[in-house]
Design an enzyme around this catalytic site. Structure first.
Site, PDB file in Angstrom:
ATOM      1  N   GLU A 126      28.235  19.014  13.322  1.00 61.33           N
ATOM      2  CA  GLU A 126      27.367  18.591  12.223  1.00 61.33           C
ATOM      3  C   GLU A 126      26.978  19.783  11.357  1.00 61.33           C
ATOM      4  O   GLU A 126      27.125  20.934  11.772  1.00 61.33           O
ATOM      5  CB  GLU A 126      26.097  17.953  12.818  1.00 61.33           C
ATOM      6  N   HIS A 178      31.080  16.803   8.398  1.00 59.25           N
ATOM      7  CA  HIS A 178      31.364  17.267   9.763  1.00 59.25           C
ATOM      8  C   HIS A 178      32.841  17.123  10.122  1.00 59.25           C
ATOM      9  O   HIS A 178      33.533  16.235   9.617  1.00 59.25           O
ATOM     10  CB  HIS A 178      30.447  16.604  10.803  1.00 59.25           C
ATOM     11  N   ASP A 214      28.951  13.651   5.810  1.00 59.74           N
ATOM     12  CA  ASP A 214      28.136  14.873   5.703  1.00 59.74           C
ATOM     13  C   ASP A 214      28.975  16.136   5.869  1.00 59.74           C
ATOM     14  O   ASP A 214      28.435  17.225   6.009  1.00 59.74           O
ATOM     15  CB  ASP A 214      26.986  14.852   6.726  1.00 59.74           C
ATOM     16  N   ASP A 267      36.605  15.290  20.550  1.00 63.15           N
ATOM     17  CA  ASP A 267      35.214  15.007  20.911  1.00 63.15           C
ATOM     18  C   ASP A 267      35.060  13.714  21.724  1.00 63.15           C
ATOM     19  O   ASP A 267      36.010  12.935  21.871  1.00 63.15           O
ATOM     20  CB  ASP A 267      34.331  14.953  19.648  1.00 63.15           C
TER      21      ASP A 267
HETATM   22  C1  GLP Z   1      33.388  10.632  13.826  1.00 61.53           C
HETATM   23  C2  GLP Z   1      34.364  11.562  14.515  1.00 61.53           C
HETATM   24  C3  GLP Z   1      35.066  12.464  13.525  1.00 61.53           C
HETATM   25  C4  GLP Z   1      35.596  11.628  12.379  1.00 61.53           C
HETATM   26  C5  GLP Z   1      34.453  10.964  11.665  1.00 61.53           C
HETATM   27  C6  GLP Z   1      34.911  10.141  10.477  1.00 61.53           C
HETATM   28  O1  GLP Z   1      32.148  11.190  13.634  1.00 61.53           O
HETATM   29  N1  GLP Z   1      33.746  12.367  15.504  1.00 61.53           N
HETATM   30  O2  GLP Z   1      36.102  13.167  14.180  1.00 61.53           O
HETATM   31  O3  GLP Z   1      36.312  12.445  11.513  1.00 61.53           O
HETATM   32  O4  GLP Z   1      33.828  10.106  12.601  1.00 61.53           O
HETATM   33  O5  GLP Z   1      35.305   8.888  10.915  1.00 61.53           O
HETATM   34  P1  GLP Z   1      36.116   7.846  10.061  1.00 61.53           P
HETATM   35  O6  GLP Z   1      37.514   8.331  10.065  1.00 61.53           O
HETATM   36  O7  GLP Z   1      35.970   6.542  10.794  1.00 61.53           O
HETATM   37  O8  GLP Z   1      35.523   7.829   8.712  1.00 61.53           O
END
Ligand code: GLP
Length: 262
Positions: free
Chosen positions: A143, A138, A136, A67
């Site tokens: 989402e 995702h 959440d 992404d």
């Molecule tokens: C973002 C990314 C996700 C990731 C999520 C959790 O939203 N798009 O791919 O898994 O954050 O991030 P973190 O690993 O910093 O908790």
């Protein structure tokens, strides 16, 4: 699903890195699906170490990132492209032309997304998709309410995700782009293996919903229950709400020796 509970994020990151190492050594032309966020940083650190000290060669590897924020140029330190280069790509030997990240500055987003899907197919599909998880539930930026058959497309972030990710924008939620490009859930599900990592107590509810909850678009990661080869690698804190935690540990301790040892 294989649930692997590790004592801490370091042990978990090393196990995930061993999976990637095994994949790349047994198929040098592997296609890796990569994720951003704090969670995979230890994995990338270990892969960089393997590259430098154990001659792990990425010269034939192709990568696709999950992404990107819309509207952030590659030079922006908060873009996922910048994140990937500074934490991984600048430190290993993946050829520039083999690196694919959604373009947050694409003029024709719909066309760009269709082309991204085409490129994944042309590369032969993704061998291992690395995933984190949002609080959440995702995955990527899919989402809650994302279709399980969705493909790479534009998404609007949930307020919770904007809040969570504002830490990378000086804590200012108004600076977090509201729109993103993300691989779809259908895209992720076509990967031959999915490896979801989660660390810390803040992820315990999401991990519980993903692993032991009903399969529902309310928790997009729960779709992995339908994947034939999904591994969930978590630390003790993120596993804190799993009802069958002791069983997962038992299964892992009994793993047949002929299976890939991580
Ligand atoms: C973002 C990314 C996700 C990731 C999520 C959790 O939203 N798009 O791919 O898994 O954050 O991030 P973190 O690993 O910093 O908790």
């Amino acid at each position: 699903m294989e649930v692997i509970i590790c004592k801490d994020s370091r042990e978990a990151s090393i196990k995930a890195a061993r999976l990637v190492e095994h994949q790349v050594r047994s198929k040098p032309r592997s296609v890796l699906g990569l994720a951003t966020g704090a969670t995979p940083l230890g994995l990338y650190g270990e892969l960089v170490r393997m590259h430098r000290e154990d001659a792990l060669d990425f010269s034939k590897v192709t990568t696709f990132n999950l992404d990107e924020y819309l509207g952030l140029p590659p030079s922006d330190e908060r873009s996922y492209r910048y994140f990937m280069y500074s934490n991984f790509f600048d430190k290993v030997n993946i050829p520039e032309e083999n690196i694919n990240i959604p373009d947050g500055m694409a003029e024709d987003v719909v066309r760009h997304c269709a082309d991204y899907e085409y490129r994944i197919k042309r590369a032969g599909g993704i061998d291992i998709q690395i995933l984190g998880i949002g609080v959440d539930g995702h995955i990527g930026f899919n989402e809650p309410s994302s279709s399980f058959t969705s493909r790479t497309r534009i998404k609007t972030l949930a307020p919770q995700t904007i809040k969570d990710n504002s830490r990378f924008f000086g804590g200012d939620e108004s600076k977090v782009p509201e729109h993103v490009i993300t691989m779809g859930i259908g895209t992720v599900m076509e990967s031959r293996m999915c490896v979801l990592m989660a660390f810390g107590e803040s992820k315990a509810d999401a991990v519980s919903a993903c692993v032991e909850g009903g399969i529902s678009i309310v928790c997009p990661a729960s779709v992995l229950q339908l994947h034939p080869n999904a591994k969930i690698i978590v630390d003790e804190a993120a596993a804190g709400k799993l009802k069958l935690a002791d069983y997962y540990k038992w299964v892992y301790s009994k793993k047949p020796s002929w299976q890939v040892d991580i």
